[in-house]
Design a protein around this motif. Structure first.
Motif, short mmCIF file in Angstrom:
data_model
loop_
_atom_site.label_atom_id
_atom_site.label_comp_id
_atom_site.label_asym_id
_atom_site.label_seq_id
_atom_site.Cartn_x
_atom_site.Cartn_y
_atom_site.Cartn_z
N ALA A 91 0.78 -1.43 -0.10
CA ALA A 91 0.38 0.53 0.15
C ALA A 91 0.82 1.42 -0.11
CB ALA A 91 -1.03 0.21 1.18
N ALA A 92 1.56 1.75 0.77
CA ALA A 92 2.73 2.18 0.88
C ALA A 92 3.64 2.53 -0.88
CB ALA A 92 3.76 2.23 2.15
N ARG A 93 4.20 1.50 -1.20
CA ARG A 93 5.12 1.66 -2.43
C ARG A 93 4.03 2.29 -3.19
NH1 ARG A 93 5.85 -3.94 -2.98
NH2 ARG A 93 5.13 -4.20 -4.85
N LEU A 94 3.06 1.52 -3.58
CA LEU A 94 1.36 1.68 -4.53
C LEU A 94 1.18 3.51 -4.55
CD1 LEU A 94 -0.12 -1.51 -5.17
CD2 LEU A 94 1.65 0.21 -6.32
N ARG A 95 1.66 4.10 -2.98
CA ARG A 95 0.97 4.70 -2.81
C ARG A 95 -0.75 5.21 -2.97
NH1 ARG A 95 4.92 9.76 -4.55
NH2 ARG A 95 6.84 8.53 -3.67
N LEU A 96 -1.18 4.00 -2.15
CA LEU A 96 -3.15 3.78 -2.10
C LEU A 96 -3.36 5.07 -1.38
CD1 LEU A 96 -3.48 -0.06 -2.08
CD2 LEU A 96 -3.05 1.73 -4.01
N SER A 97 -4.49 5.23 -1.11
CA SER A 97 -5.47 6.36 0.05
C SER A 97 -5.85 5.49 1.11
CB SER A 97 -6.69 6.74 -0.86
OG SER A 97 -7.43 5.08 -0.85
N LYS A 98 -6.32 5.97 2.06
CA LYS A 98 -6.50 5.34 3.60
C LYS A 98 -6.63 4.53 3.83
CE LYS A 98 -6.89 6.85 8.25
NZ LYS A 98 -7.25 8.10 8.99
N ALA A 99 -8.09 4.99 2.00
CA ALA A 99 -9.06 3.71 2.95
C ALA A 99 -8.94 2.05 2.11
CB ALA A 99 -10.53 4.01 1.79
N GLN A 100 -8.02 2.55 1.09
CA GLN A 100 -7.52 1.27 -0.18
C GLN A 100 -6.50 0.77 0.94
OE1 GLN A 100 -5.92 3.79 -2.72
NE2 GLN A 100 -8.23 2.54 -3.88
N ARG A 101 -5.63 1.06 1.68
CA ARG A 101 -4.57 0.38 2.86
C ARG A 101 -5.77 -0.31 3.79
NH1 ARG A 101 -3.08 0.64 7.56
NH2 ARG A 101 -3.98 2.13 7.99
N GLY A 102 -6.45 0.58 4.17
CA GLY A 102 -6.89 -0.06 5.68
C GLY A 102 -7.70 -1.72 4.96
N ARG A 103 -8.38 -1.94 4.09
CA ARG A 103 -9.07 -3.03 3.19
C ARG A 103 -7.96 -3.81 2.85
NH1 ARG A 103 -12.70 -1.75 -1.40
NH2 ARG A 103 -13.08 -3.93 -1.84
N LEU A 104 -6.94 -3.75 2.22
CA LEU A 104 -6.12 -4.22 2.23
C LEU A 104 -4.76 -4.62 3.33
CD1 LEU A 104 -5.04 -4.58 -0.96
CD2 LEU A 104 -2.21 -3.22 -0.80
N VAL A 105 -4.64 -4.07 4.32
CA VAL A 105 -4.73 -4.76 5.71
C VAL A 105 -5.85 -5.26 5.88
CG1 VAL A 105 -3.82 -4.23 7.88
CG2 VAL A 105 -2.80 -2.86 5.89
N ALA A 106 -7.05 -5.04 6.20
CA ALA A 106 -7.68 -6.26 6.99
C ALA A 106 -7.57 -7.21 6.05
CB ALA A 106 -9.77 -4.86 6.75
N ALA A 107 -8.09 -7.78 4.51
CA ALA A 107 -7.66 -8.58 3.63
C ALA A 107 -6.29 -9.69 4.50
CB ALA A 107 -8.22 -7.94 2.17
N ALA A 108 -5.65 -8.37 4.32
CA ALA A 108 -4.65 -9.88 4.92
C ALA A 108 -4.44 -10.17 5.97
CB ALA A 108 -2.59 -9.04 5.21
N GLU A 109 -5.40 -9.82 6.91
CA GLU A 109 -5.96 -10.81 8.64
C GLU A 109 -6.51 -11.84 8.43
OE1 GLU A 109 -6.79 -6.82 10.31
OE2 GLU A 109 -4.80 -6.46 10.83
N ARG A 110 -7.44 -12.12 7.02
CA ARG A 110 -7.67 -12.87 6.92
C ARG A 110 -7.53 -14.85 7.61
NH1 ARG A 110 -5.79 -11.88 2.00
NH2 ARG A 110 -4.47 -13.68 0.81
N ARG A 111 -8.43 -15.73 7.93
CA ARG A 111 -8.30 -16.15 8.61
C ARG A 111 -9.13 -17.78 8.22
NH1 ARG A 111 -7.86 -12.30 12.28
NH2 ARG A 111 -9.60 -12.35 13.85
N PRO A 112 -9.28 -18.63 8.26
CA PRO A 112 -10.45 -19.47 7.76
C PRO A 112 -11.56 -20.15 8.92
CG PRO A 112 -7.29 -20.96 8.29
CD PRO A 112 -7.54 -19.61 8.90
N GLU A 113 -11.31 -19.39 9.98
CA GLU A 113 -12.13 -19.71 10.94
C GLU A 113 -13.55 -18.03 10.07
OE1 GLU A 113 -9.35 -17.81 13.37
OE2 GLU A 113 -9.58 -19.44 11.80
N ASP A 114 -12.76 -17.21 9.47
CA ASP A 114 -13.92 -16.00 8.63
C ASP A 114 -15.32 -16.92 8.19
OD1 ASP A 114 -12.04 -13.85 9.05
OD2 ASP A 114 -11.05 -14.01 8.00
N ALA A 115 -15.33 -17.86 7.50
CA ALA A 115 -16.10 -18.22 7.12
C ALA A 115 -17.79 -18.57 8.12
CB ALA A 115 -15.65 -19.30 6.04
N ALA A 116 -17.13 -19.32 9.24
CA ALA A 116 -18.00 -19.79 10.64
C ALA A 116 -19.28 -18.82 10.18
CB ALA A 116 -17.09 -20.16 11.02
N ASN A 117 -18.58 -17.90 10.11
CA ASN A 117 -20.35 -16.73 10.89
C ASN A 117 -19.97 -14.98 10.18
OD1 ASN A 117 -22.40 -14.93 12.08
ND2 ASN A 117 -22.01 -16.34 14.11
#
Length: 394
Positions: free
Chosen positions: A280-306
């Protein structure tokens, strides 16, 4: 088969007729994407105009016709005419004097073919007369458009040397319009991929996200990886992540969820928040885009349960990203609004709990059970509170 340009709705805009009268039909031509997409029957938003007139003459002529203008790129000959049915960029004919792969030094010209010769692809160098809509095609663009072929004007390596971003533009246009690959273009992009390092990160990000927004960019992304282009701009996208992009695209289609370029970029990155931060820093994404990118990178298998519990905790857009990338089902969020937890601390104090940390603990415990049970009604919340108070008392 290409359509007649007269069938395109944009050719009947009142503002374009007004602009034609102001500048003179002999002095202007519609050019670029509007002509290309009009011939393909694709909806057109923006219309660009090439003109023999100098910028000062454009401003003066528009002023006499009551058309407001903005000098949006006057150093490169571009004036934006503000029309009631949409702005039009009016650019004086140009030729390149010198280029360094990032920017060009231009001189104004009076010759339509000379202006066409400095453009990138044959399908983007089609000029339409503003009244007759007759197409001027100097480099075989009509045949290429009909055949689904994206081809550089002249020598592909020379065109890329003039502007290195044309490598990424080629892949985007080829994904959108191309049926067959052009060997010369493919080889030139691979050979000169290293020149992308000299471009601004913002330009690379814009082109990459535009490519990822197309219906199915996976074959192109995979080809860019194999030809050594993708590692130059996104070295984090290793083969497993490119495969993850394919799965994401299939999931979006199966679940009827609109493509999203930031979500697709997240799929190309490993599930490592620090890597997402770096990209996100290298591509100079917006704050909102950076937030989504980081949140998606925190994904884990149990997300699908609920899915709804995930959306309650992270917001529906972030939950959708994580579910789709992780192989979950995001359809449970379709049309669903995040509820507001109705229990307040005062209600707990009224039940005899002393204000302070104990109230916060009970509130958190009841909320966690309420979420886990699928957001039940007030009666169930009251029952949950009674149970938690009893547990605390014991």
């Amino acid at each position: 088969m290409l359509r007649e340009l007269s069938q395109a709705d944009w050719t009947r805009r009142e503002g374009l007729a007004l602009l034609t009268r102001a500048l003179g039909a002999e002095n202007i031509r519609w050019v670029g994407g509007a002509v290309r997409d009009g011939l393909l029957g694709v909806a057109v938003a923006d219309v660009d105009c090439a003109t023999k007139l100098m910028p000062a003459e454009v401003i003066a002529a528009c002023g006499r016709a009551g058309i407001r203008t903005v000098p949006t790129g006057i150093d490169h000959g571009t004036i934006t005419a503000i029309l009631k049915d949409g702005p039009v960029e009016v650019t004086t004919l140009r030729r390149d004097v010198a280029t360094d792969g990032r920017r060009a030094t231009i001189a104004f010209a009076q010759d339509w073919p000379e202006d066409a010769a400095r453009r990138d692809f044959t399908i983007n160098a089609l000029y339409a007369h503003p009244e007759t809509l007759e197409i001027a095609d100097y480099f075989g663009g009509l045949d290429d458009l009909a055949a689904g072929r994206v081809r550089f004007i002249g020598d592909a390596r020379q065109r890329i040397a003039e502007d290195h971003l044309r490598i990424l533009r080629y892949y985007r246009f080829q994904t959108r319009f191309g049926a067959d690959l052009d060997p010369e273009a493919e080889d030139a992009c691979a050979e000169l991929a290293h020149t992308l390092k000299g471009l601004s990160r913002e330009r690379i990000a814009s082109e990459l996200l535009s490519l990822l927004a197309l219906p199915d960019p996976h074959p192109t992304i995979d080809r860019m990886r194999k030809r050594g282009v993708l590692p130059v701009i996104l070295p984090e996208a290793c083969p497993p992540q490119v495969a993850a992009l394919a799965r994401l695209i299939a999931a979006e289609a199966e679940q009827g969820i609109a493509p999203d370029p930031v979500r697709r970029l997240a799929a190309l990155l490993p599930p490592m928040p620090e890597t997402a931060e770096t990209v996100a820093a290298r591509l100079r994404l917006s704050k909102a885009q950076r937030g989504r990118l980081v949140a998606a990178a925190e994904r884990r298998p149990e997300d699908a349960a609920n899915p709804r519990a995930l959306a309650y905790r992270l917001t529906p857009p972030v939950a959708t990203d994580r579910l789709l990338i992780g192989g979950g089902d995001a359809r449970a969020l379709d049309g669903w609004s995040v509820p507001v937890f109705p229990l307040k601390g005062g209600a707990i104090v009224a039940r005899g709990v002393t204000a302070g940390p104990a109230v916060a603990r009970v509130l958190q415990q009841v909320e966690a059970r309420w979420v886990a049970e699928g957001f039940p009604d007030a009666a169930r919340i009251d029952a949950l509170l009674t149970e938690e108070l009893a547990r605390a008392a014991s």
